[in-house]
Write an enzyme that holds these catalytic residues in place. Structure first.
Site, PDB file in Angstrom:
ATOM      1  N   PHE A 185       0.837  -1.212   0.000  1.00 42.31           N
ATOM      2  CA  PHE A 185       0.000   0.000   0.000  1.00 42.31           C
ATOM      3  C   PHE A 185       0.873   1.265   0.000  1.00 42.31           C
ATOM      4  O   PHE A 185       0.909   2.026  -0.975  1.00 42.31           O
ATOM      5  CB  PHE A 185      -0.938  -0.087   1.216  1.00 42.31           C
ATOM      6  CG  PHE A 185      -1.560   1.188   1.660  1.00 42.31           C
ATOM      7  CD1 PHE A 185      -2.193   2.036   0.750  1.00 42.31           C
ATOM      8  CD2 PHE A 185      -1.534   1.547   3.008  1.00 42.31           C
ATOM      9  CE1 PHE A 185      -2.781   3.224   1.185  1.00 42.31           C
ATOM     10  CE2 PHE A 185      -2.120   2.724   3.440  1.00 42.31           C
ATOM     11  CZ  PHE A 185      -2.743   3.572   2.531  1.00 42.31           C
ATOM     12  N   LEU A 209       5.749 -10.288  -2.051  1.00 40.92           N
ATOM     13  CA  LEU A 209       4.393 -10.308  -2.601  1.00 40.92           C
ATOM     14  C   LEU A 209       3.436 -11.126  -1.733  1.00 40.92           C
ATOM     15  O   LEU A 209       2.450 -11.671  -2.226  1.00 40.92           O
ATOM     16  CB  LEU A 209       4.393 -10.803  -4.066  1.00 40.92           C
ATOM     17  CG  LEU A 209       5.243  -9.970  -5.034  1.00 40.92           C
ATOM     18  CD1 LEU A 209       5.176 -10.534  -6.456  1.00 40.92           C
ATOM     19  CD2 LEU A 209       4.801  -8.504  -5.065  1.00 40.92           C
ATOM     20  N   ALA A 268       8.858  -2.917   4.070  1.00 41.53           N
ATOM     21  CA  ALA A 268       8.407  -4.316   4.198  1.00 41.53           C
ATOM     22  C   ALA A 268       8.279  -4.681   5.665  1.00 41.53           C
ATOM     23  O   ALA A 268       9.087  -4.266   6.490  1.00 41.53           O
ATOM     24  CB  ALA A 268       9.409  -5.246   3.510  1.00 41.53           C
ATOM     25  N   GLN A 293       5.797  -7.117   8.849  1.00 41.64           N
ATOM     26  CA  GLN A 293       4.553  -7.610   9.422  1.00 41.64           C
ATOM     27  C   GLN A 293       3.887  -6.351   9.958  1.00 41.64           C
ATOM     28  O   GLN A 293       4.413  -5.709  10.862  1.00 41.64           O
ATOM     29  CB  GLN A 293       4.900  -8.622  10.517  1.00 41.64           C
ATOM     30  CG  GLN A 293       3.753  -9.426  11.072  1.00 41.64           C
ATOM     31  CD  GLN A 293       2.626  -8.601  11.663  1.00 41.64           C
ATOM     32  OE1 GLN A 293       1.524  -8.512  11.102  1.00 41.64           O
ATOM     33  NE2 GLN A 293       2.885  -7.972  12.787  1.00 41.64           N
ATOM     34  N   TYR A 337       4.065  -5.779  17.939  1.00 43.84           N
ATOM     35  CA  TYR A 337       4.342  -4.937  16.760  1.00 43.84           C
ATOM     36  C   TYR A 337       5.008  -3.619  17.174  1.00 43.84           C
ATOM     37  O   TYR A 337       6.036  -3.217  16.608  1.00 43.84           O
ATOM     38  CB  TYR A 337       3.025  -4.677  16.028  1.00 43.84           C
ATOM     39  CG  TYR A 337       3.088  -3.642  14.929  1.00 43.84           C
ATOM     40  CD1 TYR A 337       3.704  -3.916  13.713  1.00 43.84           C
ATOM     41  CD2 TYR A 337       2.498  -2.377  15.103  1.00 43.84           C
ATOM     42  CE1 TYR A 337       3.745  -2.962  12.703  1.00 43.84           C
ATOM     43  CE2 TYR A 337       2.533  -1.426  14.092  1.00 43.84           C
ATOM     44  CZ  TYR A 337       3.158  -1.723  12.894  1.00 43.84           C
ATOM     45  OH  TYR A 337       3.201  -0.779  11.895  1.00 43.84           O
ATOM     46  N   ARG A 356      -8.742   9.510  15.947  1.00 41.85           N
ATOM     47  CA  ARG A 356      -7.485   9.130  15.301  1.00 41.85           C
ATOM     48  C   ARG A 356      -6.998  10.294  14.440  1.00 41.85           C
ATOM     49  O   ARG A 356      -7.748  11.211  14.129  1.00 41.85           O
ATOM     50  CB  ARG A 356      -7.694   7.898  14.398  1.00 41.85           C
ATOM     51  CG  ARG A 356      -7.948   6.595  15.150  1.00 41.85           C
ATOM     52  CD  ARG A 356      -6.706   6.101  15.862  1.00 41.85           C
ATOM     53  NE  ARG A 356      -6.953   4.872  16.601  1.00 41.85           N
ATOM     54  CZ  ARG A 356      -7.314   4.797  17.885  1.00 41.85           C
ATOM     55  NH1 ARG A 356      -7.501   5.902  18.586  1.00 41.85           N
ATOM     56  NH2 ARG A 356      -7.491   3.631  18.472  1.00 41.85           N
ATOM     57  N   ARG A 414     -13.281  -2.574  21.825  1.00 45.22           N
ATOM     58  CA  ARG A 414     -12.405  -3.735  21.989  1.00 45.22           C
ATOM     59  C   ARG A 414     -11.381  -3.467  23.074  1.00 45.22           C
ATOM     60  O   ARG A 414     -10.852  -2.362  23.183  1.00 45.22           O
ATOM     61  CB  ARG A 414     -11.695  -4.054  20.667  1.00 45.22           C
ATOM     62  CG  ARG A 414     -12.644  -4.535  19.602  1.00 45.22           C
ATOM     63  CD  ARG A 414     -11.992  -4.617  18.259  1.00 45.22           C
ATOM     64  NE  ARG A 414     -11.543  -3.302  17.788  1.00 45.22           N
ATOM     65  CZ  ARG A 414     -11.053  -3.067  16.585  1.00 45.22           C
ATOM     66  NH1 ARG A 414     -10.919  -4.050  15.725  1.00 45.22           N
ATOM     67  NH2 ARG A 414     -10.678  -1.850  16.224  1.00 45.22           N
ATOM     68  N   GLY A 442      -8.158  -2.991  24.995  1.00 46.38           N
ATOM     69  CA  GLY A 442      -6.818  -2.559  24.570  1.00 46.38           C
ATOM     70  C   GLY A 442      -6.831  -1.453  23.534  1.00 46.38           C
ATOM     71  O   GLY A 442      -5.779  -0.908  23.207  1.00 46.38           O
TER      72      GLY A 442
HETATM   73  N1  NAD Z   1      -0.750   1.545   7.104  1.00 44.53           N
HETATM   74  C1  NAD Z   1      -0.536   2.259   8.207  1.00 44.53           C
HETATM   75  O1  NAD Z   1      -1.439   2.953   8.714  1.00 44.53           O
HETATM   76  C2  NAD Z   1       0.831   2.243   8.862  1.00 44.53           C
HETATM   77  C3  NAD Z   1       1.002   2.998  10.025  1.00 44.53           C
HETATM   78  C4  NAD Z   1       2.253   3.005  10.631  1.00 44.53           C
HETATM   79  C5  NAD Z   1       3.309   2.305  10.076  1.00 44.53           C
HETATM   80  N2  NAD Z   1       3.111   1.551   8.960  1.00 44.53           N
HETATM   81  C6  NAD Z   1       4.261   0.815   8.414  1.00 44.53           C
HETATM   82  O2  NAD Z   1       4.409   1.149   7.044  1.00 44.53           O
HETATM   83  C7  NAD Z   1       4.978   0.050   6.331  1.00 44.53           C
HETATM   84  C8  NAD Z   1       4.123  -0.253   5.096  1.00 44.53           C
HETATM   85  O3  NAD Z   1       2.813  -0.644   5.549  1.00 44.53           O
HETATM   86  P1  NAD Z   1       1.576  -0.842   4.568  1.00 44.53           P
HETATM   87  O4  NAD Z   1       0.380  -0.331   5.278  1.00 44.53           O
HETATM   88  O5  NAD Z   1       1.912  -0.334   3.224  1.00 44.53           O
HETATM   89  O6  NAD Z   1       1.459  -2.422   4.562  1.00 44.53           O
HETATM   90  P2  NAD Z   1       1.424  -3.469   3.328  1.00 44.53           P
HETATM   91  O7  NAD Z   1       1.145  -4.803   3.947  1.00 44.53           O
HETATM   92  O8  NAD Z   1       0.520  -2.987   2.257  1.00 44.53           O
HETATM   93  O9  NAD Z   1       2.926  -3.401   2.805  1.00 44.53           O
HETATM   94  C9  NAD Z   1       3.957  -4.194   3.313  1.00 44.53           C
HETATM   95  C10 NAD Z   1       4.657  -4.843   2.135  1.00 44.53           C
HETATM   96  O10 NAD Z   1       5.728  -5.659   2.633  1.00 44.53           O
HETATM   97  C11 NAD Z   1       5.719  -6.902   1.962  1.00 44.53           C
HETATM   98  N3  NAD Z   1       6.293  -7.892   2.868  1.00 44.53           N
HETATM   99  C12 NAD Z   1       5.732  -8.375   4.008  1.00 44.53           C
HETATM  100  N4  NAD Z   1       6.554  -9.271   4.575  1.00 44.53           N
HETATM  101  C13 NAD Z   1       7.666  -9.321   3.798  1.00 44.53           C
HETATM  102  C14 NAD Z   1       8.872 -10.065   3.853  1.00 44.53           C
HETATM  103  N5  NAD Z   1       9.098 -10.948   4.851  1.00 44.53           N
HETATM  104  N6  NAD Z   1       9.794  -9.897   2.890  1.00 44.53           N
HETATM  105  C15 NAD Z   1       9.570  -9.027   1.858  1.00 44.53           C
HETATM  106  N7  NAD Z   1       8.437  -8.305   1.744  1.00 44.53           N
HETATM  107  C16 NAD Z   1       7.498  -8.454   2.698  1.00 44.53           C
HETATM  108  C17 NAD Z   1       4.260  -7.172   1.625  1.00 44.53           C
HETATM  109  O11 NAD Z   1       4.080  -8.066   0.535  1.00 44.53           O
HETATM  110  C18 NAD Z   1       3.749  -5.771   1.323  1.00 44.53           C
HETATM  111  O12 NAD Z   1       3.887  -5.472  -0.050  1.00 44.53           O
HETATM  112  C19 NAD Z   1       5.059  -1.108   7.321  1.00 44.53           C
HETATM  113  O13 NAD Z   1       6.374  -1.211   7.785  1.00 44.53           O
HETATM  114  C20 NAD Z   1       4.112  -0.698   8.431  1.00 44.53           C
HETATM  115  O14 NAD Z   1       4.480  -1.264   9.680  1.00 44.53           O
HETATM  116  C21 NAD Z   1       1.899   1.505   8.334  1.00 44.53           C
END
Ligand code: NAD
Length: 306
Positions: free
Chosen positions: A11, A33, A72, A74, A139, A206, A263, A265
């Protein structure tokens, strides 16, 4: 500059890729992916399909990246509670694997996606970067520890870093599975004409920041903010009831929200101060919540007719 974007098919990562290419940078994406999709990458960009924990040396030795933007991971708080071991392996072993390759192959800087979850329960609002870090989920803890590894690798080996602590990010390409952000869940339900569920009485607040503003902060960090930690947020609190009303104004005709028990927490109120990144980097959030939701709904409705 030559930039590696890990998680670049996800994303947020895919919007960073768009912005980097727009600014003329040479981009390579590394993504396993597992969640990300090639279809998120609208530009012509090379994708290395690989796990962040697998050997990175030949890639780094061949490509000679100037900067790594590390997205990238979790990304789910509930998943980290259900399976803290996978959370640790992906988020910490993955980061260390990346940092080891970065230091051996002269990467100048790592820009890191951190989160408001590092703060835990806020003791004052808006949350500044100096707020105590007491994460309440695995996390949040792996992200907090990641920040410490980045600082340590800087002190030991001179790799620069910028840490960006995102608020609640929303926008096109966000998945709407049951555990994603409330905006993507509302987008999904509203576009199908269904009533959204609100946990609690809707007064929970939020700080919703649009994904293209997040992408711009990452690209600005290529040349600013070395050694710094920044919140990336709007600094504006929006309650879930206000969010519902915004959606309802844009796509009227929905039923009233369904209120269910909050919920355990859940944090009641979260809003992050953004004055540090505005002062040091010159970043400002450009997209209003109404405009951002309109763009997200347009994307969703477009997908539905494709
Ligand atoms: N979306 C939010 O509101 C938010 C808020 C704070 C922080 N973040 C951080 O931003 C970053 C991006 O989040 P996002 O919302 O785009 O999530 P997302 O799941 O869309 O993107 C994460 C990407 O990492 C890839 N990925 C996951 N595990 C992997 C691995 N082991 N090896 C290689 N690739 C892997 C996935 O395929 C995915 O394309 C993350 O680090 C997340 O913790 C997101």
């Amino acid at each position: 500059m030559k930039v590696l974007v890990t998680g670049g098919a996800g994303f947020i990562g895919s919007h960073i890729v768009d912005e980097l290419i727009e600014c003329g940078h040479h981009v390579v994406v590394l993504d396993n992916l597992s969640v990300g999709k090639k279809g998120n990458l609208t530009r012509d960009v090379r994708i290395i399909k690989q796990d962040i924990r697998a050997d990175l040396h030949s890639l780094f030795s061949r490509e000679k990246f100037d900067i790594v933007i590390h997205q990238a991971g979790q990304v789910s708080v509930p998943n980290s509670l259900r399976d803290p071991i996978t959370d640790l392996q992906v988020n910490l072993t993955g980061l260390l694997n990346l940092l080891e390759a970065a230091r051996k192959h002269q990467v100048r800087k790592v820009i890191f996606a951190s989160t408001a979850a590092v703060y835990g329960m806020p003791i004052e609002l808006p949350i500044k970067e100096s707020h105590p870090l007491k994460p309440v989920s695995p996390y949040g803890l792996t992200k907090k520890t990641s920040e410490e590894y980045l600082r340590m690798y800087h002190d030991l080996y001179g790799i620069d870093f910028t840490i960006l602590r995102y608020a609640n990010v929303y926008g096109p390409r966000q998945s709407s599975n049951g555990e994603s952000g409330v905006v993507s869940i509302f987008t999904d339900l509203f576009s199908r004409g269904e009533s959204p569920i609100i946990y609690g009485d809707g007064s929970t607040t939020r700080d919703f920041v649009f994904v293209k503003d997040i992408a711009r902060a990452n690209v600005l960090a290529l040349q600013a903010g070395d050694g710094e930690i920044f919140n990336v947020s709007t600094g504006i609190s929006t309650s879930l009831n206000e969010l519902y009303n915004l959606f309802n104004n844009l796509l009227s005709g929905q039923g009233a929200p369904i209120y269910v028990d909050s919920r355990l927490g859940d944090i009641n109120h979260s809003v992050l101060s953004n004055s540090h990144i505005m002062d040091k980097v010159g970043w400002v959030p450009k997209t209003s919540l109404t405009d951002g939701i309109r763009e997200t709904l347009d994307w969703k409705l477009q997908l539905a007719i494709m």
